[in-house]
Design an enzyme around this catalytic site. Structure first.
Site, short mmCIF file in Angstrom:
data_model
loop_
_atom_site.label_atom_id
_atom_site.label_comp_id
_atom_site.label_asym_id
_atom_site.label_seq_id
_atom_site.Cartn_x
_atom_site.Cartn_y
_atom_site.Cartn_z
N ALA A 159 0.83 -1.20 0.00
CA ALA A 159 0.00 0.00 0.00
C ALA A 159 0.86 1.25 0.00
CB ALA A 159 -0.93 -0.01 1.21
N TYR A 160 1.88 1.26 0.84
CA TYR A 160 2.76 2.42 0.92
C TYR A 160 3.47 2.63 -0.41
CZ TYR A 160 6.32 5.63 2.67
OH TYR A 160 7.14 6.73 2.86
N SER A 161 4.03 1.56 -0.97
CA SER A 161 4.76 1.67 -2.23
C SER A 161 3.85 2.16 -3.35
CB SER A 161 5.38 0.32 -2.59
OG SER A 161 6.28 -0.13 -1.61
#
Length: 253
Positions: A159-161
């Site tokens: 999700a962060y990436s």
């Protein structure tokens, strides 16, 4: 007064900035430099108590406690900041979260949605809120904080990436829209640096990210703050839609 006060004294004289995620970390460090270099700052953050303390420490002229994933709140904050400061010249969209640490097939959907709400939708809402004020004046600098994870992808951080890749793409699109109107938009892609956001991650994940940095150390917040302040200044006048790297050699593109 900031340790950087003598380095670029007056660089932001007469300029105003909105800095999100301003209660700590990169946002706070950037705000401190802008104020020390002659500017006025409106600090935005979800942490009301931390925001109050940070504002006193850096000398912010205005604060807004808000969740950047709330579009109505962000648009209202933009109006309030403009009224308080008289104009908005700079946006530094630094607010962000890491989300869960898990492989995609086990990734909790609620965490995925929350990461995108803050990291992508929040940046979009902030740009939407302040760009009109910049366009009226024919001048603006927008700095959206992404990550090397948006270039390379970190395992167990889907999700962060993905959210940081979206920030890079949004910034490139925005920059082309505004390129002839005096408003410049760029993104920052730092590697992991010492920041409160690391508290959201297990030590194993931090060790993995540190191990990917050729310099063999985590970054320091002042290193990324220095880059942001160049991007937010008049000196950055012929580069837009770019990603500025502060990664200790991890990414070189």
């Amino acid at each position: 007064m900031s340790a950087y006060a003598n380095s670029y004294l007056g660089r932001f004289s007469g300029r105003t900035a909105v800095v999100t995620g301003g209660a700590s970390g990169l946002g706070k460090a950037v705000a401190a430099r802008i104020v020390a270099e002659g500017g006025q700052v409106s600090l935005w953050d979800l942490d009301a108590e931390g925001l109050k303390a940070a504002a006193a420490e850096v000398g912010a002229a205005h604060t807004v406690a808000l969740d950047v994933s709330d579009e109505a709140a962000v648009l209202a904050a933009g109006q309030a900041a403009h009224q308080a400061l008289g104009r908005i010249d700079v946006l530094v969209a630094s607010a962000g979260i890491t989300g869960a640490t898990a492989p995609v097939h086990d990734y909790p959907t609620d965490s995925w949605k929350r990461v995108f709400d803050i990291n992508v939708n929040g940046v979009f809402y902030c740009c939407k809120a302040v760009a009109p004020f910049m366009l009226v004046n024919g001048y603006g600098r927008i700095v959206n904080v992404a990550s090397v994870a948006g270039k390379e992808g970190n395992p167990n951080a889907g999700a962060y990436s993905a959210s940081k890749a979206a920030v890079i793409g949004l910034t490139k699109s925005l920059a082309k829209e505004l390129a002839t109107q005096g408003v410049i938009a760029n993104s920052l892609t730092p590697a992991t640096f010492e920041s409160p956001i690391l508290e959201q991650l297990p030590p194993s994940q931090v060790a993995y990210m540190k191990g990917k940095i050729p310099m063999g150390r985590l970054g320091e917040v002042h290193e990324s703050a220095a880059m942001v302040c160049f991007m937010a200044s008049e000196e950055c006048s012929f580069t837009t839609g770019a990603t500025f790297d502060t990664s200790g050699g991890r990414t070189t593109f």
